[in-house]
Design an enzyme around this catalytic site. Sequence first.
Site, PDB file in Angstrom:
ATOM      1  CD  GLU A  42      -7.217 -45.981  15.690  1.00 50.48           C
ATOM      2  OE1 GLU A  42      -8.042 -45.043  15.782  1.00 50.48           O
ATOM      3  OE2 GLU A  42      -6.451 -46.113  14.725  1.00 50.48           O
ATOM      4  CD  GLU A  70      -7.219 -48.815  11.605  1.00 55.15           C
ATOM      5  OE1 GLU A  70      -7.043 -47.591  11.383  1.00 55.15           O
ATOM      6  OE2 GLU A  70      -8.124 -49.258  12.326  1.00 55.15           O
TER       7      GLU A  70
END
Length: 470
Positions: free
Chosen positions: A168, A366
């Site tokens: 991320e 995720e």
Amino acid sequence: MNQQLNFPKDFWWGSAWSAEQAEGRGDTGKAETVWEHWFKEEPNRFYNRISSEVTTDHFNRYQEDVQLMKQTGHNSFRLSISWARMFPDGGVGTVNPKAITFYRKLMTEMNENGIKPFVNLYHFDMPFLLQEKGGWESREVVDAYVRFATTCFEEFGDLVYHWFTFNEPLGPILGSYLEGFHYPGIVDFKRGAQAAFHTILAHALAIEAFKKQGYSSKIGVILNLSPTYPRSQNPADIEAAEIVDALYTRSFLDPMVKGTFPTKLVELLKEYHQMPEFEEQDLVIIKENTAQILGLNYYEPRRVKARLTGINPNGPFLPEWFYENYDMPGKRMNVYRGWEIYEKGIYDLCLDIRDNYGNIEAFISENGMGVADEERFMDETGQVIDEYRIDYIKDHLAYVHKAIQEGCQIKGYHLWTFIDCWSWINTYKNRYGLVSLDLATQKRTIKKSGEFYQKMSQDNGFDYDVSKLV
């Protein structure tokens, strides 16, 4: 209509977390991270004033934790390596042999128990001294990261199944330069653009270094991607959605996977004088060193509309100059986290990767549901009966299955997370784990969802009412 949804052979069933969120400080010697420093400065920012000093104490309990991975059906698991632990002189200096010993023991234990180590190199945990040198705004920090990455390849390459340069990377840019939820909480878009460019360059340079090693494993990146939906088909709403998509999704996805930057983004940065500084050779390096595998983090969609209110021209330049968030009536919410639950978004994301990114090998890296005060759902034995998490997993995986049936090259599913772990600023407010954690005793207890996960992995699928799919 119930139907057994079977996933491809050798599908990756697992979960993920990061070093700073799970390991605890340990006894290897470790440089101070930005999170540890920020806690010392402003503990009031952290929910219930809980630091990352102990977290899940995985450093001392990794053998027990690997057995719990096995008991909850893991055949793979994504961890991160702490830059601050590997280089306790603040991210530079001499590599720490005690850190190498710890990670080799952990990954050996995983491999011996049939759990493939997926290893991420950077998950928000900048050594503080490197942040003081400018963080990702600094070319010196880029060089230090490449040294760290190369050291990891050399020390652990024989144990790692797949590598990832960043998790991320959008998060620290938003948090550190635009929205104030990462240290040092600067509000300066142009400095954020510089940090973003250097992050992309660091990704490419790490891949360049990796390719020289000749490993059979692959290297890629893990991105948090939210499909952007306009409020309506009004041209103003569509334009707002396209700008948001360029800023929040394509900004990292395009250069890290395709090696090029989206035209709309570049034009916008030039128009508003927000372009980062770079050398022409940087663009060649980025073009020639792209991800070989892609992790997709999906939690919620992004819904936007055209701005209806004016911008203060004397205020800081921010993405919100171009849009407003659209609060869609009737949407389902995870009220604890404040996120919309929209399972079809994961399907739309997979199709986007199939159609616009060469159907690169990918996996859901995720996806998960954080819930507060889970003690409410404990039975008399102390087990959390989290049927809501089981439903959440199944509803999203049903759309992943649909995407695979339609040709998407999705190789696995990793839940966030394995054991309830420490979250940035929120600490332990919301729990995400397949295994519950008693903070006072560090006792681990498999939740109902952990039992479900084990059976799903064993069966390589689950029974589902497919009439719920649209």
